[in-house]
Motif scaffolding. Structure first.
Motif, PDB file in Angstrom:
ATOM      1  N   PRO A 146       0.829  -1.211   0.000  1.00 36.50           N
ATOM      2  CA  PRO A 146       0.000   0.000   0.000  1.00 36.50           C
ATOM      3  C   PRO A 146       0.866   1.265   0.000  1.00 36.50           C
ATOM      4  O   PRO A 146       1.914   1.321   0.639  1.00 36.50           O
ATOM      5  CB  PRO A 146      -0.788  -0.122   1.305  1.00 36.50           C
ATOM      6  N   PHE A 147       0.441   2.266  -0.730  1.00 38.26           N
ATOM      7  CA  PHE A 147       1.109   3.571  -0.705  1.00 38.26           C
ATOM      8  C   PHE A 147       0.162   4.611  -1.290  1.00 38.26           C
ATOM      9  O   PHE A 147      -0.810   4.281  -1.965  1.00 38.26           O
ATOM     10  CB  PHE A 147       2.444   3.542  -1.461  1.00 38.26           C
ATOM     11  N   THR A 148       0.474   5.871  -1.032  1.00 43.74           N
ATOM     12  CA  THR A 148      -0.287   6.960  -1.650  1.00 43.74           C
ATOM     13  C   THR A 148       0.408   7.388  -2.931  1.00 43.74           C
ATOM     14  O   THR A 148       1.642   7.325  -3.035  1.00 43.74           O
ATOM     15  CB  THR A 148      -0.419   8.157  -0.699  1.00 43.74           C
ATOM     16  N   PHE A 149      -0.352   7.828  -3.901  1.00 44.49           N
ATOM     17  CA  PHE A 149       0.244   8.178  -5.188  1.00 44.49           C
ATOM     18  C   PHE A 149      -0.484   9.350  -5.823  1.00 44.49           C
ATOM     19  O   PHE A 149      -1.599   9.715  -5.444  1.00 44.49           O
ATOM     20  CB  PHE A 149       0.238   6.974  -6.137  1.00 44.49           C
ATOM     21  N   LYS A 150       0.188   9.913  -6.799  1.00 45.63           N
ATOM     22  CA  LYS A 150      -0.404  10.931  -7.652  1.00 45.63           C
ATOM     23  C   LYS A 150       0.035  10.645  -9.079  1.00 45.63           C
ATOM     24  O   LYS A 150       1.228  10.378  -9.319  1.00 45.63           O
ATOM     25  CB  LYS A 150       0.062  12.329  -7.234  1.00 45.63           C
ATOM     26  N   LEU A 163      -6.807   2.859  -8.847  1.00 42.67           N
ATOM     27  CA  LEU A 163      -7.523   2.635  -7.589  1.00 42.67           C
ATOM     28  C   LEU A 163      -8.443   1.417  -7.696  1.00 42.67           C
ATOM     29  O   LEU A 163      -8.593   0.638  -6.741  1.00 42.67           O
ATOM     30  CB  LEU A 163      -8.348   3.876  -7.225  1.00 42.67           C
ATOM     31  N   ASN A 164      -9.035   1.262  -8.844  1.00 43.51           N
ATOM     32  CA  ASN A 164      -9.923   0.112  -9.046  1.00 43.51           C
ATOM     33  C   ASN A 164      -9.128  -1.189  -9.110  1.00 43.51           C
ATOM     34  O   ASN A 164      -9.550  -2.218  -8.557  1.00 43.51           O
ATOM     35  CB  ASN A 164     -10.741   0.315 -10.328  1.00 43.51           C
ATOM     36  N   ARG A 165      -7.956  -1.138  -9.759  1.00 47.64           N
ATOM     37  CA  ARG A 165      -7.158  -2.360  -9.908  1.00 47.64           C
ATOM     38  C   ARG A 165      -6.404  -2.709  -8.626  1.00 47.64           C
ATOM     39  O   ARG A 165      -6.200  -3.891  -8.332  1.00 47.64           O
ATOM     40  CB  ARG A 165      -6.180  -2.186 -11.075  1.00 47.64           C
ATOM     41  N   PHE A 166      -6.013  -1.675  -7.870  1.00 48.91           N
ATOM     42  CA  PHE A 166      -5.240  -1.907  -6.648  1.00 48.91           C
ATOM     43  C   PHE A 166      -5.958  -1.236  -5.477  1.00 48.91           C
ATOM     44  O   PHE A 166      -5.669  -0.071  -5.146  1.00 48.91           O
ATOM     45  CB  PHE A 166      -3.815  -1.346  -6.787  1.00 48.91           C
ATOM     46  N   PRO A 167      -6.887  -1.923  -4.830  1.00 51.29           N
ATOM     47  CA  PRO A 167      -7.672  -1.313  -3.739  1.00 51.29           C
ATOM     48  C   PRO A 167      -6.818  -0.852  -2.554  1.00 51.29           C
ATOM     49  O   PRO A 167      -7.274   0.004  -1.781  1.00 51.29           O
ATOM     50  CB  PRO A 167      -8.621  -2.448  -3.318  1.00 51.29           C
ATOM     51  N   GLU A 168      -5.621  -1.405  -2.434  1.00 59.94           N
ATOM     52  CA  GLU A 168      -4.758  -1.024  -1.312  1.00 59.94           C
ATOM     53  C   GLU A 168      -4.119   0.355  -1.502  1.00 59.94           C
ATOM     54  O   GLU A 168      -3.525   0.918  -0.567  1.00 59.94           O
ATOM     55  CB  GLU A 168      -3.654  -2.074  -1.103  1.00 59.94           C
ATOM     56  N   LEU A 169      -4.215   0.921  -2.684  1.00 58.30           N
ATOM     57  CA  LEU A 169      -3.634   2.235  -2.955  1.00 58.30           C
ATOM     58  C   LEU A 169      -4.623   3.347  -2.613  1.00 58.30           C
ATOM     59  O   LEU A 169      -5.837   3.133  -2.561  1.00 58.30           O
ATOM     60  CB  LEU A 169      -3.229   2.357  -4.430  1.00 58.30           C
ATOM     61  N   SER A 170      -4.079   4.540  -2.407  1.00 59.41           N
ATOM     62  CA  SER A 170      -4.932   5.722  -2.211  1.00 59.41           C
ATOM     63  C   SER A 170      -4.260   6.934  -2.840  1.00 59.41           C
ATOM     64  O   SER A 170      -3.029   6.993  -2.947  1.00 59.41           O
ATOM     65  CB  SER A 170      -5.206   5.963  -0.724  1.00 59.41           C
ATOM     66  N   VAL A 171      -5.059   7.875  -3.249  1.00 58.01           N
ATOM     67  CA  VAL A 171      -4.556   9.074  -3.916  1.00 58.01           C
ATOM     68  C   VAL A 171      -4.269  10.161  -2.890  1.00 58.01           C
ATOM     69  O   VAL A 171      -5.041  10.368  -1.949  1.00 58.01           O
ATOM     70  CB  VAL A 171      -5.580   9.584  -4.948  1.00 58.01           C
ATOM     71  N   ASP A 172      -3.144  10.854  -3.075  1.00 58.00           N
ATOM     72  CA  ASP A 172      -2.818  12.046  -2.287  1.00 58.00           C
ATOM     73  C   ASP A 172      -2.185  13.042  -3.256  1.00 58.00           C
ATOM     74  O   ASP A 172      -1.034  12.871  -3.672  1.00 58.00           O
ATOM     75  CB  ASP A 172      -1.851  11.693  -1.157  1.00 58.00           C
ATOM     76  N   VAL A 173      -2.919  14.069  -3.630  1.00 60.03           N
ATOM     77  CA  VAL A 173      -2.421  14.989  -4.652  1.00 60.03           C
ATOM     78  C   VAL A 173      -1.461  16.037  -4.082  1.00 60.03           C
ATOM     79  O   VAL A 173      -0.826  16.766  -4.840  1.00 60.03           O
ATOM     80  CB  VAL A 173      -3.590  15.708  -5.372  1.00 60.03           C
ATOM     81  N   HIS A 174      -1.348  16.130  -2.763  1.00 62.45           N
ATOM     82  CA  HIS A 174      -0.482  17.145  -2.151  1.00 62.45           C
ATOM     83  C   HIS A 174       0.875  16.579  -1.739  1.00 62.45           C
ATOM     84  O   HIS A 174       1.912  17.135  -2.114  1.00 62.45           O
ATOM     85  CB  HIS A 174      -1.190  17.776  -0.952  1.00 62.45           C
ATOM     86  N   THR A 175       0.878  15.493  -0.992  1.00 66.40           N
ATOM     87  CA  THR A 175       2.150  14.909  -0.529  1.00 66.40           C
ATOM     88  C   THR A 175       2.148  13.392  -0.752  1.00 66.40           C
ATOM     89  O   THR A 175       2.184  12.606   0.206  1.00 66.40           O
ATOM     90  CB  THR A 175       2.393  15.212   0.961  1.00 66.40           C
TER      91      THR A 175
END
Length: 391
Positions: A105-109, A135-147
């Motif tokens: 899992p990690f946050t991404f942009k 996000l649909n393919r990897f439910p463990e990921l989450s978006v963070d557009v700032h950091t």
């Protein structure tokens, strides 16, 4: 996983109508550095340079070679996506994320660059659509557009490229775009760093070394050759002019006040280096001097030394302290060689109490003691120099 690198530059992009000249010079330097490793294809496209690698390339060797090319600010290992069909790009980017990150899992942009302006999906839409797909393919990921923890970059040109890692390049300008200059190279810490720093601004360098046998050994000369080899990894091949300075030094020692030995010897080194520079189409001299570091580098001493030169003298270390210079020498790999205990000609003939505030008129007056032989000795030293091509 990677078969290509996307090469980023910064300063070159500001060159306006001459930009293509600098881009082509950068391509040439990349090819030169990679040639010994294999058959690489280097191309330029819309503000980017791409390096396509042979099947059997060594990743670490290739990156190391690219990190010695001045003009490069970033090196991104990329996966090349041959078809720019949107569904294909999505699938390939998803496969890249799975291979590169696994399922952690990690946050991404997502960042997008649309070099092909005819592509039907614009950059903001590429970002949103690709983010939703991941996000649909990897439910463990989450978006963070700032950091975000990771940036996933998609570039769409004639082909598409995906990458998430950019390695630092050396910066500067491609060698060969800034003229030619002559480095006064000794076996110390400073002058190799000075050569590196001027070459980083695109200058092709040659070098002059003053040898004083039997007071300096062949090991001292080899040390300088080895230093030239190390910096040539960044600068390209260096023509090293080895000047026998013994007779001139002894003559100065015999005829001039000993507290002025270092200044007068230095003035003749500059004269000789400038004559060699003129013969080799150089338009400047380079030294490793730093204000106040030693007696010959006070403001007064530098002024007295400069007085014999008609071409510019570039001193990139002039405002640095010793530790700053050492830090650079360690980073570029010259420090361990520079500190080997083989004396150069300057240290052999140093006075016990050298003058630190020389008066130019007094120096010039005392140099008249040399007038009987010095011009012929300088000519002989230049005519009998050894020339070594170091690479």
């Amino acid at each position: 996983m990677y078969k290509a690198f996307l090469i980023k530059y910064a300063e070159i992009g500001l060159k306006g109508k001459n930009r293509h000249v600098f881009e082509n010079a950068l391509k040439d330097q990349i090819r030169f550095n990679l040639n010994k490793l294999g058959e690489y294809a280097v191309s330029r496209e819309q503000g980017r340079v791409f390096v396509e690698c042979p099947d059997d390339f060594d990743y670490d060797e290739t990156v190391a070679a690219l990190q010695r090319v001045f003009g490069i600010t970033g090196i991104s290992p990329v996966v090349v996506i041959e078809s720019t069909d949107w569904e294909n790009i999505k699938q390939e980017v998803g496969d890249y994320v799975e291979k590169f990150y696994g399922r952690k899992p990690f946050t991404f942009k997502v960042e997008a660059k649309r070099g092909n302006k005819q592509y039907p999906i614009q950059s903001p839409e590429i970002c949103s659509k690709m983010g939703a797909y991941l996000l649909n393919r990897f439910p463990e990921l989450s978006v963070d557009v700032h950091t975000p923890q990771e940036y996933i970059t998609v570039e769409v040109r004639n082909k598409a490229y995906v990458y998430s890692n950019t390695l630092k390049g050396p910066g500067g300008m491609p060698v060969g775009t800034g003229g030619r200059a002559m480095l006064l190279l000794s076996g110390g810490i400073d002058s190799p760093v000075a050569g590196y720093m001027i070459s980083k601004r695109g200058v092709t360098i040659e070098a002059t070394y003053f040898h004083a046998p039997p007071y300096t050994s062949e090991r001292a000369k080899q040390k300088v050759v080895d230093l030239a080899k190390i910096i040539s990894a960044y600068t390209g091949p260096i023509k090293l002019h080895v000047v026998n300075f013994t007779d001139i030094q002894l003559y100065i020692y015999e005829k001039c006040p000993h507290e002025e030995l270092t200044i007068i010897m230095r003035r003749y080194m500059m004269k000789i280096a400038e004559k060699i520079a003129n013969r080799n189409k150089c338009i400047g001299l380079i030294t490793g001097e730093s204000i106040g570091q030693v007696a010959s580098q006070t403001m007064h001493s530098l002024a007295a030394t400069n007085a014999v030169c008609t071409m510019p003298v570039y001193r990139p270390l002039i405002g640095m302290d010793k530790q700053e210079i050492i830090d650079i020498s360690e980073r570029i790999g010259t420090f361990e060689t520079s500190v080997l205990p083989y004396e150069d000609c300057c240290t052999i003939f140093v006075a016990k109490h050298p003058v630190t505030r020389p008066i130019l008129s007094v120096i010039e007056k005392n140099e008249l003691n040399l007038s009987e032989k010095i011009d012929e000795m300088v000519k002989t030293a230049i005519d009998t120099r050894e020339i070594i091509t170091v690479k």
